[in-house]
Scaffold this motif. Structure first.
Motif, PDB file in Angstrom:
ATOM      1  N   LYS A 114       0.945  -1.320  -0.026  1.00  0.00           N
ATOM      2  CA  LYS A 114       0.310   0.540   0.126  1.00  0.00           C
ATOM      3  C   LYS A 114       0.607   1.330  -0.137  1.00  0.00           C
ATOM      4  O   LYS A 114      -0.158   1.881  -0.524  1.00  0.00           O
ATOM      5  CB  LYS A 114      -0.661   0.120   0.847  1.00  0.00           C
ATOM      6  CG  LYS A 114      -2.007  -0.755   0.940  1.00  0.00           C
ATOM      7  CD  LYS A 114      -3.094  -0.665   1.902  1.00  0.00           C
ATOM      8  CE  LYS A 114      -4.129  -1.457   1.938  1.00  0.00           C
ATOM      9  NZ  LYS A 114      -4.469  -2.415   2.887  1.00  0.00           N
ATOM     10  N   LYS A 115       1.981   1.354   0.566  1.00  0.00           N
ATOM     11  CA  LYS A 115       2.666   1.998   0.589  1.00  0.00           C
ATOM     12  C   LYS A 115       3.651   2.297  -0.280  1.00  0.00           C
ATOM     13  O   LYS A 115       4.896   3.337  -0.783  1.00  0.00           O
ATOM     14  CB  LYS A 115       3.842   2.338   2.319  1.00  0.00           C
ATOM     15  CG  LYS A 115       2.985   1.680   3.452  1.00  0.00           C
ATOM     16  CD  LYS A 115       4.412   1.949   4.066  1.00  0.00           C
ATOM     17  CE  LYS A 115       3.555   1.837   5.621  1.00  0.00           C
ATOM     18  NZ  LYS A 115       5.099   1.306   6.261  1.00  0.00           N
ATOM     19  N   ASP A 116       3.022   1.987  -1.799  1.00  0.00           N
ATOM     20  CA  ASP A 116       4.529   1.730  -3.495  1.00  0.00           C
ATOM     21  C   ASP A 116       6.175   1.406  -2.362  1.00  0.00           C
ATOM     22  O   ASP A 116       7.347   2.428  -3.288  1.00  0.00           O
ATOM     23  CB  ASP A 116       4.667   2.690  -3.608  1.00  0.00           C
ATOM     24  CG  ASP A 116       3.449   3.529  -5.277  1.00  0.00           C
ATOM     25  OD1 ASP A 116       3.848   1.543  -5.152  1.00  0.00           O
ATOM     26  OD2 ASP A 116       4.221   3.973  -5.171  1.00  0.00           O
ATOM     27  N   THR A 117       5.849   0.107  -1.925  1.00  0.00           N
ATOM     28  CA  THR A 117       7.210   0.095  -1.763  1.00  0.00           C
ATOM     29  C   THR A 117       7.713  -1.638  -1.966  1.00  0.00           C
ATOM     30  O   THR A 117       6.308  -2.430  -1.967  1.00  0.00           O
ATOM     31  CB  THR A 117       7.804  -0.302  -0.336  1.00  0.00           C
ATOM     32  OG1 THR A 117       6.903  -0.769   0.240  1.00  0.00           O
ATOM     33  CG2 THR A 117       7.416   1.287   0.270  1.00  0.00           C
ATOM     34  N   ILE A 118       8.463  -2.032  -2.187  1.00  0.00           N
ATOM     35  CA  ILE A 118       8.893  -3.389  -2.708  1.00  0.00           C
ATOM     36  C   ILE A 118      10.395  -3.497  -1.914  1.00  0.00           C
ATOM     37  O   ILE A 118      10.766  -2.754  -1.677  1.00  0.00           O
ATOM     38  CB  ILE A 118       9.256  -3.552  -4.683  1.00  0.00           C
ATOM     39  CG1 ILE A 118       8.957  -4.965  -4.408  1.00  0.00           C
ATOM     40  CG2 ILE A 118      10.347  -2.736  -4.549  1.00  0.00           C
ATOM     41  CD1 ILE A 118       7.971  -6.000  -4.704  1.00  0.00           C
ATOM     42  N   GLY A 119      10.183  -5.161  -1.941  1.00  0.00           N
ATOM     43  CA  GLY A 119      11.325  -5.593  -0.780  1.00  0.00           C
ATOM     44  C   GLY A 119      11.749  -5.633  -2.366  1.00  0.00           C
ATOM     45  O   GLY A 119      11.845  -6.947  -2.462  1.00  0.00           O
TER      46      GLY A 119
END
Length: 204
Positions: A114-119
């Motif tokens: 949802k925060k527009d992040t990726i691991g």
């Protein structure tokens, strides 16, 4: 199907079989530099959904990460990286770390939080990196379902336990049982979310 791959010199024929499975939307269990992971081609939405079903979690909540070949490959999937952050990444990769970074437009929507992040990960594992290099794009990195550590280290046990859920178990020898260290790089300074196999100095 259990496929044996040499950890130092992965056999091209075995790698080709794995690539064909991934391109056809298959799901595999494969070795990394920490624990074995369950993965697929990140551009195969049905395969991603299948992994989420195996893990019994919605894709948006699954906090999925994926594995890149190297730092320049990784930079396609994240927004511009500052010089200090680049230095941190360069000094830790390849290695047992998952870095949480702002996702670029290249990241499939299904994988973004949802925060527009990726691991993102670049593991120090020749089999995983050879698969990615030959596939030409990253593969998903998710932990196996359940809590039994022993089942995560022995590929033959994984084949027994999960063989009916996945298309292939890639046997690269006995795996580790400590997961990667997760570092959130969307904050200044970066914050350790999970201490795992990778050592992290707070002063960096």
């Amino acid at each position: 199907m259990l496929i044996h791959v040499h950890p130092d010199n992965p056999q091209p024929r075995a790698i080709n079989t794995i690539i064909e499975t991934l391109r056809a939307g298959g799901v595999i269990i494969y070795p990394t530099d920490t624990i074995y992971g369950i993965g697929c081609d990140i551009f195969q939405p049905k395969a991603i959904e299948r992994i989420c079903r195996i893990k019994q979690v919605a894709p948006q909540k699954a906090q999925l990460s994926f594995i890149c070949y190297d730092l320049s490959d990784m930079s396609q999937y994240t927004k511009s990286i500052s010089t200090p952050l680049y230095r941190i990444l360069k000094s830790h990769l390849p290695g047992p770390y998952t870095f949480i970074l702002p996702a670029s437009k290249e990241v499939p929507k299904l994988l973004k939080s949802k925060k527009d992040t990726i691991g993102l990960r670049v593991p120090e594992n020749n089999i995983a990196r050879t698969i990615i290099r030959e596939l030409g794009r990253p593969i998903l990195s998710a932990s196996l379902p359940g809590e039994m550590i022993e089942e995560y280290t022995d590929p033959e046990l994984m084949q027994e336990n999960f063989g009916n859920l996945v298309d292939m178990v890639v046997d690269g020898g006995i795996g580790g049982w400590i997961p990667s260290t997760i570092i959130d790089c969307t904050q200044e300074p970066p914050v350790v979310l999970r201490q795992g196999a990778g050592v992290w100095e707070e002063t960096e």
